[in-house]
Motif scaffolding. Structure first.
Motif, PDB file in Angstrom:
ATOM      1  N   ALA A  38       0.837  -1.190   0.000  1.00  0.00           N
ATOM      2  CA  ALA A  38       0.000   0.000   0.000  1.00  0.00           C
ATOM      3  C   ALA A  38       0.880   1.251   0.000  1.00  0.00           C
ATOM      4  CB  ALA A  38      -0.903   0.008   1.224  1.00  0.00           C
ATOM      5  N   THR A  80      -4.470   7.480  -4.274  1.00  0.00           N
ATOM      6  CA  THR A  80      -5.683   6.707  -4.538  1.00  0.00           C
ATOM      7  C   THR A  80      -5.857   6.445  -6.021  1.00  0.00           C
ATOM      8  OG1 THR A  80      -6.774   7.570  -2.558  1.00  0.00           O
ATOM      9  CG2 THR A  80      -8.192   6.692  -4.297  1.00  0.00           C
ATOM     10  N   ARG A 123      -5.882   2.641  -7.625  1.00  0.00           N
ATOM     11  CA  ARG A 123      -7.028   2.124  -8.386  1.00  0.00           C
ATOM     12  C   ARG A 123      -6.617   1.714  -9.791  1.00  0.00           C
ATOM     13  NH1 ARG A 123     -11.464   6.715  -6.545  1.00  0.00           N
ATOM     14  NH2 ARG A 123     -12.011   5.762  -4.521  1.00  0.00           N
ATOM     15  N   ALA A 179      -5.181  -0.164  -1.277  1.00  0.00           N
ATOM     16  CA  ALA A 179      -5.501   1.240  -1.045  1.00  0.00           C
ATOM     17  C   ALA A 179      -4.411   1.907  -0.219  1.00  0.00           C
ATOM     18  CB  ALA A 179      -6.847   1.356  -0.339  1.00  0.00           C
TER      19      ALA A 179
END
Length: 350
Positions: free
Chosen positions: A235, A291, A295, A301
């Motif tokens: 992440a 973000t 995506r 995330a």
């Protein structure tokens, strides 16, 4: 035109060399391939004249300037580095290197320079207080950052501020070593222009990103750090609360800005330096950027950590209207398209 591109094997420089070739120019590349920026051999496009040399090497620089019509000076040590112990390296690469280049240009009669500067010369961005109007907040205090108070308050009354766009005529306020060296490059270039009758377009880049960006190093930009984490299946780690505002501009648009500046230097008065902000005009927060990349990549995330780095500024976004109005440049890559491309684009090893 025969154009010397210092740092032409680097992230921005290599895209600029490609753009110069596509526009029918002859780029000559001079790059020291410093380990902090290059861990593998460069791939210089066919048609470019390649010189492996340090910009601080006066003899090599003088030789590289032979027959040159203009210089695009991209060579620099970038980022915040590890700590203040990096200061001599930054000053040596950025300021001494620029001084050597300018002295050689003075000797050889090259009088057109496009300088890669940075939005970091401004420090914090433009802020307004409802009571006191436009103000310039001081450096953020560690105690406030530790407590999660990331927004700089009004320096006069402590009230919340509204951030806005910085124009090129705003006072400079560099807040770390890298920023100080970029401002010194501008001052050195302005002194050279006055002494020689030269012309300088100083391009103050915002957060440049795109294919071929270096992977995560202490000198990498935040977009590269996020992209590298996703490539590892991790992440992205977002510092502070993710609300820092930046203007992420695609590297191909930055290369186009350099071409526009090359063509536009003739219109500048002799002995002048003209500064131009180079941004997309579509600012986003750091959290939004992480973000969007996550995506598009299909990865985890982002995680907002609350960590911070002293020397970072909260918001820095600027108007690029001068570059549009005076040199006819405009960005072509939207934030959405650029981040989608960057999410899966190859990075360079260093």
């Amino acid at each position: 035109m025969l154009i010397l591109v210092t740092g032409g094997a680097g992230f921005i420089g290599s895209h600029l060399v490609t753009a110069l070739l596509a526009a029918g120019h002859e780029p000559r590349v001079l790059d020291a391939l410093l380990p902090a920026a290059h861990r593998t051999a460069p791939s210089v496009p066919d048609g470019a004249d390649w010189r492996h040399a340090d910009v601080r090497d006066a003899e090599a620089v003088t030789d590289a300037l032979r027959g040159v019509d203009a210089v695009c000076h991209q060579a620099a040590m970038v980022g915040l580095g590890k700590d203040f112990a990096d200061a001599p390296d930054y000053v040596g690469c950025n300021d001494l290197g620029t001084a050597v280049l300018l002295a050689a240009m003075a000797r050889t009669g090259v009088r057109r320079l496009v300088l890669a500067s940075s939005m970091v010369v401004y420090g914090e961005g433009r802020y307004a207080c409802a009571r006191h109007g436009v103000v310039r907040p001081g450096p953020r205090r560690p105690a406030d950052l530790d407590a999660g108070r990331f927004e700089p308050p009004c320096p006069r009354c402590g009230a919340p501020l509204t951030s806005g766009l910085v124009g090129e005529d705003a006072p400079a306020d560099p807040r770390n070593v890298y920023a100080a060296t970029k401002l010194a490059q501008e001052h050195l270039s302005a002194a050279w222009a006055r002494a020689t009758g030269g012309r300088v377009a100083a391009l103050r880049y915002h957060n440049v990103y795109g294919p071929g960006m270096p992977r995560d190093t202490p000198y990498a930009g935040v977009a590269s750090l996020f992209r590298s984490a996703l490539a590892r299946g991790e992440a992205p780690r977002v510092f502070e609360d993710g609300g820092q505002r930046r203007d992420f501009v695609h590297v191909r648009d930055v290369a186009d800005a350099n071409l526009a500046a090359l063509y536009g230097t003739d219109a500048l008065p002799e002995g002048a330096l003209r500064a131009f902000n180079v941004g997309s005009g579509d600012p986003h927060t750091v959290g939004e950027t992480a973000t969007a990349l996550a995506r598009a990549h299909g990865g985890p995330a982002p995680v907002v950590t609350g960590e911070y780095r002293l020397g970072d500024v909260r918001h820095i976004t600027a108007s690029s209207q001068r570059l549009r109005d005076e040199l006819g440049w405009k960005p072509r890559v939207t934030f959405a398209d650029g981040m989608t491309e960057f999410a899966t684009a190859p990075l360079r090893a260093g």
